[in-house]
Design a protein around this motif. Structure first.
Motif, PDB file in Angstrom:
ATOM      1  N   THR A 145      91.239 -43.942  40.239  1.00  0.00           N
ATOM      2  CA  THR A 145      90.068 -44.593  40.414  1.00  0.00           C
ATOM      3  C   THR A 145      89.830 -45.738  39.141  1.00  0.00           C
ATOM      4  O   THR A 145      90.527 -45.702  38.422  1.00  0.00           O
ATOM      5  N   PRO A 146      89.044 -46.750  39.621  1.00  0.00           N
ATOM      6  CA  PRO A 146      88.843 -47.872  38.820  1.00  0.00           C
ATOM      7  C   PRO A 146      88.255 -47.493  37.536  1.00  0.00           C
ATOM      8  O   PRO A 146      88.882 -47.848  36.470  1.00  0.00           O
ATOM      9  N   ALA A 147      87.479 -46.367  37.434  1.00  0.00           N
ATOM     10  CA  ALA A 147      86.832 -45.983  35.995  1.00  0.00           C
ATOM     11  C   ALA A 147      87.879 -45.249  35.440  1.00  0.00           C
ATOM     12  O   ALA A 147      87.933 -45.148  33.940  1.00  0.00           O
ATOM     13  N   GLY A 148      88.922 -44.714  36.061  1.00  0.00           N
ATOM     14  CA  GLY A 148      90.193 -43.905  35.269  1.00  0.00           C
ATOM     15  C   GLY A 148      90.932 -44.930  34.665  1.00  0.00           C
ATOM     16  O   GLY A 148      91.799 -44.360  33.760  1.00  0.00           O
ATOM     17  N   GLU A 149      90.869 -46.077  34.613  1.00  0.00           N
ATOM     18  CA  GLU A 149      91.611 -47.072  33.932  1.00  0.00           C
ATOM     19  C   GLU A 149      91.320 -47.287  32.488  1.00  0.00           C
ATOM     20  O   GLU A 149      91.862 -47.762  31.641  1.00  0.00           O
ATOM     21  N   GLN A 150      89.993 -46.598  32.027  1.00  0.00           N
ATOM     22  CA  GLN A 150      89.567 -46.653  30.697  1.00  0.00           C
ATOM     23  C   GLN A 150      89.732 -45.008  30.485  1.00  0.00           C
ATOM     24  O   GLN A 150      89.272 -44.208  31.051  1.00  0.00           O
ATOM     25  N   LEU A 151      90.282 -44.807  29.133  1.00  0.00           N
ATOM     26  CA  LEU A 151      90.429 -43.574  28.784  1.00  0.00           C
ATOM     27  C   LEU A 151      89.167 -42.705  28.404  1.00  0.00           C
ATOM     28  O   LEU A 151      88.320 -43.042  27.640  1.00  0.00           O
ATOM     29  N   SER A 152      88.929 -41.613  28.947  1.00  0.00           N
ATOM     30  CA  SER A 152      87.843 -40.511  28.516  1.00  0.00           C
ATOM     31  C   SER A 152      88.579 -39.260  28.366  1.00  0.00           C
ATOM     32  O   SER A 152      89.032 -38.687  29.437  1.00  0.00           O
ATOM     33  N   ILE A 153      88.449 -38.790  27.469  1.00  0.00           N
ATOM     34  CA  ILE A 153      89.168 -37.470  26.813  1.00  0.00           C
ATOM     35  C   ILE A 153      87.989 -36.769  26.455  1.00  0.00           C
ATOM     36  O   ILE A 153      87.281 -37.227  25.203  1.00  0.00           O
ATOM     37  N   TYR A 154      87.921 -35.563  26.569  1.00  0.00           N
ATOM     38  CA  TYR A 154      86.790 -34.443  26.016  1.00  0.00           C
ATOM     39  C   TYR A 154      87.355 -33.196  25.888  1.00  0.00           C
ATOM     40  O   TYR A 154      88.275 -32.690  26.510  1.00  0.00           O
ATOM     41  N   LEU A 174      90.806 -28.925  27.448  1.00  0.00           N
ATOM     42  CA  LEU A 174      90.843 -30.267  27.394  1.00  0.00           C
ATOM     43  C   LEU A 174      90.697 -31.143  28.620  1.00  0.00           C
ATOM     44  O   LEU A 174      91.340 -30.608  29.720  1.00  0.00           O
ATOM     45  N   VAL A 175      89.972 -31.978  28.797  1.00  0.00           N
ATOM     46  CA  VAL A 175      89.704 -32.851  29.940  1.00  0.00           C
ATOM     47  C   VAL A 175      90.124 -34.199  29.874  1.00  0.00           C
ATOM     48  O   VAL A 175      89.602 -34.962  29.108  1.00  0.00           O
ATOM     49  N   ASN A 176      90.790 -34.536  30.908  1.00  0.00           N
ATOM     50  CA  ASN A 176      91.437 -35.893  31.074  1.00  0.00           C
ATOM     51  C   ASN A 176      90.944 -36.741  32.120  1.00  0.00           C
ATOM     52  O   ASN A 176      91.401 -36.696  33.242  1.00  0.00           O
ATOM     53  N   ASP A 177      89.829 -37.417  31.963  1.00  0.00           N
ATOM     54  CA  ASP A 177      89.121 -38.207  33.045  1.00  0.00           C
ATOM     55  C   ASP A 177      89.654 -39.287  33.074  1.00  0.00           C
ATOM     56  O   ASP A 177      88.698 -40.472  32.796  1.00  0.00           O
ATOM     57  N   SER A 178      90.886 -39.629  33.481  1.00  0.00           N
ATOM     58  CA  SER A 178      91.425 -41.030  33.427  1.00  0.00           C
ATOM     59  C   SER A 178      92.734 -41.100  34.386  1.00  0.00           C
ATOM     60  O   SER A 178      92.958 -39.658  34.983  1.00  0.00           O
ATOM     61  N   ASN A 179      93.325 -42.152  34.389  1.00  0.00           N
ATOM     62  CA  ASN A 179      94.440 -42.252  35.418  1.00  0.00           C
ATOM     63  C   ASN A 179      95.763 -42.095  34.460  1.00  0.00           C
ATOM     64  O   ASN A 179      96.854 -42.357  35.088  1.00  0.00           O
ATOM     65  N   LEU A 208      93.021 -25.486  30.345  1.00  0.00           N
ATOM     66  CA  LEU A 208      92.736 -24.275  29.500  1.00  0.00           C
ATOM     67  C   LEU A 208      93.594 -24.209  28.111  1.00  0.00           C
ATOM     68  O   LEU A 208      94.714 -24.068  28.376  1.00  0.00           O
ATOM     69  N   LEU A 209      92.948 -24.495  27.019  1.00  0.00           N
ATOM     70  CA  LEU A 209      93.911 -24.512  25.734  1.00  0.00           C
ATOM     71  C   LEU A 209      93.809 -22.925  25.307  1.00  0.00           C
ATOM     72  O   LEU A 209      94.928 -22.495  24.742  1.00  0.00           O
ATOM     73  N   GLN A 210      92.872 -22.538  25.044  1.00  0.00           N
ATOM     74  CA  GLN A 210      92.879 -21.108  24.424  1.00  0.00           C
ATOM     75  C   GLN A 210      91.184 -20.532  24.810  1.00  0.00           C
ATOM     76  O   GLN A 210      90.361 -21.147  25.260  1.00  0.00           O
ATOM     77  N   THR A 211      91.204 -18.956  24.518  1.00  0.00           N
ATOM     78  CA  THR A 211      90.030 -18.580  24.776  1.00  0.00           C
ATOM     79  C   THR A 211      89.607 -17.708  23.228  1.00  0.00           C
ATOM     80  O   THR A 211      90.480 -17.187  22.875  1.00  0.00           O
ATOM     81  N   ILE A 212      88.604 -18.295  22.591  1.00  0.00           N
ATOM     82  CA  ILE A 212      88.464 -17.789  21.398  1.00  0.00           C
ATOM     83  C   ILE A 212      87.277 -16.758  20.923  1.00  0.00           C
ATOM     84  O   ILE A 212      86.363 -17.139  22.018  1.00  0.00           O
ATOM     85  N   ASP A 213      87.281 -15.991  20.223  1.00  0.00           N
ATOM     86  CA  ASP A 213      86.326 -15.119  19.960  1.00  0.00           C
ATOM     87  C   ASP A 213      85.139 -15.720  19.056  1.00  0.00           C
ATOM     88  O   ASP A 213      85.511 -16.795  18.152  1.00  0.00           O
ATOM     89  N   LYS A 214      83.972 -15.415  19.066  1.00  0.00           N
ATOM     90  CA  LYS A 214      83.105 -16.139  18.060  1.00  0.00           C
ATOM     91  C   LYS A 214      83.409 -16.035  16.674  1.00  0.00           C
ATOM     92  O   LYS A 214      82.813 -16.705  15.972  1.00  0.00           O
ATOM     93  N   THR A 215      83.872 -14.631  16.360  1.00  0.00           N
ATOM     94  CA  THR A 215      84.482 -14.572  14.963  1.00  0.00           C
ATOM     95  C   THR A 215      85.341 -15.760  14.674  1.00  0.00           C
ATOM     96  O   THR A 215      85.520 -15.908  13.160  1.00  0.00           O
TER      97      THR A 215
END
Length: 407
Positions: A145-154, A174-179, A208-215
């Motif tokens: 996508t045109p917007a994906g030419e800019q890096l957006s990582i969350y 980890l979300v990679n919303d880029s091309n 999916l990186l990990q599933t972490i406990d509240k502690t």
């Protein structure tokens, strides 16, 4: 779901009537049919004898499994010693197991167990009934996508059960919303660095990186994200990413921290690492810097406002109109609400300096898509025609600021 209908017939519990019914059934029906009368449950079931049925002999002890038919009236019954005994179907009774509702169970073995076929044939049938598994995802360059030419990582934190937010586990994505492909490392930095995840993520995907406990949430307060973006064809290079992230663990216990988003069906807490090629510098403010900012803000509140008049008239005044500089929290505000708040701040400053001729005010609005800049220029042309405005110093502000001179 449709189910096979089985009718129930009730009979008196008299021995002579039972014998009469049994004799009538045996005399009336033959060949490959039999009737099984369950006196305890008072049901009458008509079933056709098939290969694989478990049967018993009427005129002799024992029984076995129907392995085949010698003729239309003679069945081959295989006993425990693997001998096939020819028996007339009228002399056989099918052994039917019933469930708790007194309905017959279909526990007959499949024909493949008696015809010499390998056992994996049954396994293949079970595999066909199982839910199909999706093939692994592979990015297609046509999906760029045109917007994906800019890096957006969350970094995304998704509660497993938001109704029990105080105790439930949290999935970290980890979300990679880029091309771009990303080779990344996520480190946890307390005293020494510890690798949380080191992997590659494809474009337009979430991992999916990990599933972490509240502690264990306190261990996610100080993070460091390093990555290198690339494509598998000629591309515009991006600088290497090395960002320190500091997340307040208290946010994981507040319901309003989790909201709707474009990446998950459930509410999630999104932490921007890079957004539209811009690093999220706000995430790098540590506790000490925040405490100093609070103290400085309190000191400014204690100062009399008359001190502003001591500034020379020719000294420019900088006003940062970024929404993050004006508000600590924008939760629940739409883009239109935030823009209106910025314009109200602009009018407030213009009214404050309206009588200071020659005063220069620099409004920092950022480059972005130019929405705020266009709105400021419209207000200047409409309500402040006597004021002169131009782009501020490019060396200091680039294209992200407008200088207004009061006349």
């Amino acid at each position: 779901m449709q189910q096979k209908l089985v009718k129930k017939l009730t009979f008196p519990r008299f021995v002579w009537l039972q014998a009469t019914i049994y004799s009538f059934l045996c005399a009336s029906f033959a060949k490959q049919y039999y009737f099984f009368y369950n006196f305890a449950g008072k049901i009458l079931v008509c079933i056709m004898i098939k290969v694989g049925d478990k049967v018993r002999f009427l005129n002799a002890a024992g029984g076995g499994v129907v392995a085949g038919f010698q003729s239309k009236d003679v069945a081959l019954v295989r006993d425990e010693d693997e001998f096939e005994i020819p028996t007339h179907v009228r002399d056989l009774v099918v052994v039917v197991d019933t469930d708790q509702y007194n309905f017959p169970k279909d526990d007959r073995p499949t024909p493949s167990t008696h015809t010499g076929q390998p056992q994996h044939a049954n396994m293949s049938v079970e595999e066909d009934d199982a839910e199909p598994t999706l093939p692994p995802y592979a990015f297609n360059e046509r999906d760029e996508t045109p917007a994906g030419e800019q890096l957006s990582i969350y970094l995304a934190f998704v509660p497993t059960d938001i109704k029990h937010l105080q105790t439930c586990d949290i999935d970290v994505y980890l979300v990679n919303d880029s091309n771009y492909y990303l080779n990344f490392s996520l480190l946890r930095c307390d005293v020494e660095a510890e690798i949380v995840e080191q992997n590659m993520i494809e474009p337009q995907t979430k991992l999916l990186l990990q599933t972490i406990d509240k502690t264990a949430l306190n261990g996610w307060e100080n993070l460091r994200f390093q990555a290198m973006a690339y494509k598998k064809r000629p591309f515009t290079p991006k600088p290497a990413i090395d960002v320190e992230l500091r997340i307040n663990p208290v946010r994981f216990y507040k319901l309003h921290s989790f909201g709707n988003n474009d990446f998950f069906d459930n509410d999630a807490l999104l932490v921007a690492v890079v957004e539209h090629d811009v690093l999220d510098l706000d995430m790098q403010i540590d506790a000490n810097a925040l405490q100093q900012a609070i103290l400085q803000k309190n000191m400014e509140r204690e100062r009399p406002r008359v001190f502003r008049s001591s500034k020379p008239k020719n000294e420019p005044v900088e006003i940062d109109l970024h929404i993050n500089a004006l508000l600590d929290n924008t939760h629940g505000m739409s883009n239109a609400d935030m823009l209106q708040y910025q314009i109200d701040k602009f009018h407030s400053v213009m009214r404050e300096y309206a009588k200071r001729r020659g005063q220069k005010i620099i409004f920092i609005h950022g480059k972005g898509e130019g929405v705020l800049r266009a709105a400021i220029e419209k207000e200047l042309k409409t309500h402040y025609r006597s004021c002169y405005f131009q782009d501020a110093s490019f060396q200091q502000y680039g294209f992200g600021a407008t200088q207004v001179t009061i006349r």
